[in-house]
Design an enzyme around this catalytic site. Structure first.
Site: not given
Ligand code: G3P
Ligand code: MG
Length: 251
Positions: A18-19, A45, A47, A60, A119, A121, A240
């Site tokens: 995640h990120r 992943e 953003d 993000h 992703e 945004k 994370d």
């Protein structure tokens, strides 16, 4: 190295950093992405959003304040200014000097290395050409089969499907009811549904799997949760702390 396209991945328990590996390094930076690879994430992943001068950048928050220390929205800031900012110090002095990446830099780094969930945004870009430009950059790096594009903004996903018939799409869900996100996923011929973990209930997985859709849950940071949700039929987990179920103790 050739990456396996998502659609041929038989594996369950997919661990999606995640990120990047944002528990260990500043989110959405090269340091975080390298850490995720080191910790054997199956996918990363990240953003993205558009700058004032229409460059896709990897960040993000809509405002630069939290991770770059300047209270200004990304969409009204030019890339040249964003590139001067320190995106690492907020996390730890060890990471000072980390920069906000452009999508091009990210794709060049990821190519032949790791699959991505990108992703998007923010609002649907007003400027005609922003979504085709995004797709062209992915295609230029031969990563069309190695990315899943997702967004909470389903209008963005419709635009993506309009311009590309086959690129994998993941529907990001927050509070929308089951019938609504399922209908959207089917309309968009999506690959996966990305649910908050608390929405995962007994009996749900078959209703989704019946339509050949994968279920990815966010954000799961404990090994025992992964085990429990996996038993309920989840296929993948945003974490994370990628590597959690591979060689780390539960945290
Ligand atoms: O894509 C899963 C998750 O990243 C969605 O929430 O706020 O972390 O982008 P957020
Ligand atoms: Mg995200």
């Amino acid at each position: 190295m050739t990456l396996i396209p998502f659609k041929r991945l038989a594996q369950s328990n997919l661990i999606i950093g995640h990120r990047g590996a944002s528990g260990y390094a500043p989110e959405n930076t090269l340091a975080s992405f390298n850490e995720a690879v080191k910790r054997q994430a199956d996918m990363i992943e990240l953003d993205i959003q558009l700058t004032a001068d229409h460059h896709w950048v990897v960040i993000h928050d809509l405002n630069l304040k939290r991770t770059c220390g300047v209270s200004k929205k990304v969409r009204i800031t030019p890339l040249s200014l964003i590139k001067t900012l320190d995106a690492g110090s907020w996390f730890s002095a060890v990471f000072s000097g980390e920069r906000v990446l452009t999508l091009e830099e990210l794709l060049a780094w990821a190519k032949n290395k790791i699959n991505l969930n990108i992703e998007i945004k923010g609002k649907l870009p007003k400027r005609i050409g922003s979504i085709p430009t995004l797709l062209a950059k992915i295609s230029k790096n031969q990563m069309t089969k190695n990315v899943i594009l997702s967004s909470f903004n389903w209008k963005v996903l419709r635009e993506i499907r309009h311009f590309h018939r086959t690129i994998p799409i993941g529907i990001l869900v927050n509070r929308e009811p089951h019938f609504l996100y399922l209908r959207e996923a089917l309309d968009l011929k999506a690959f996966s549904i990305h649910l908050p973990k608390h929405r995962m209930k007994k009996g749900l997985s078959s209703k989704i799997h019946d339509h050949k859709l994968k279920i990815f849950l966010y954000t799961v940071n404990r090994a025992d949760e992964i085990k429990a949700y996996s038993a309920l039929g989840a296929d993948g987990f945003f974490s994370d702390y990628p590597g959690l179920i591979r060689y780390e103790r539960p945290i």
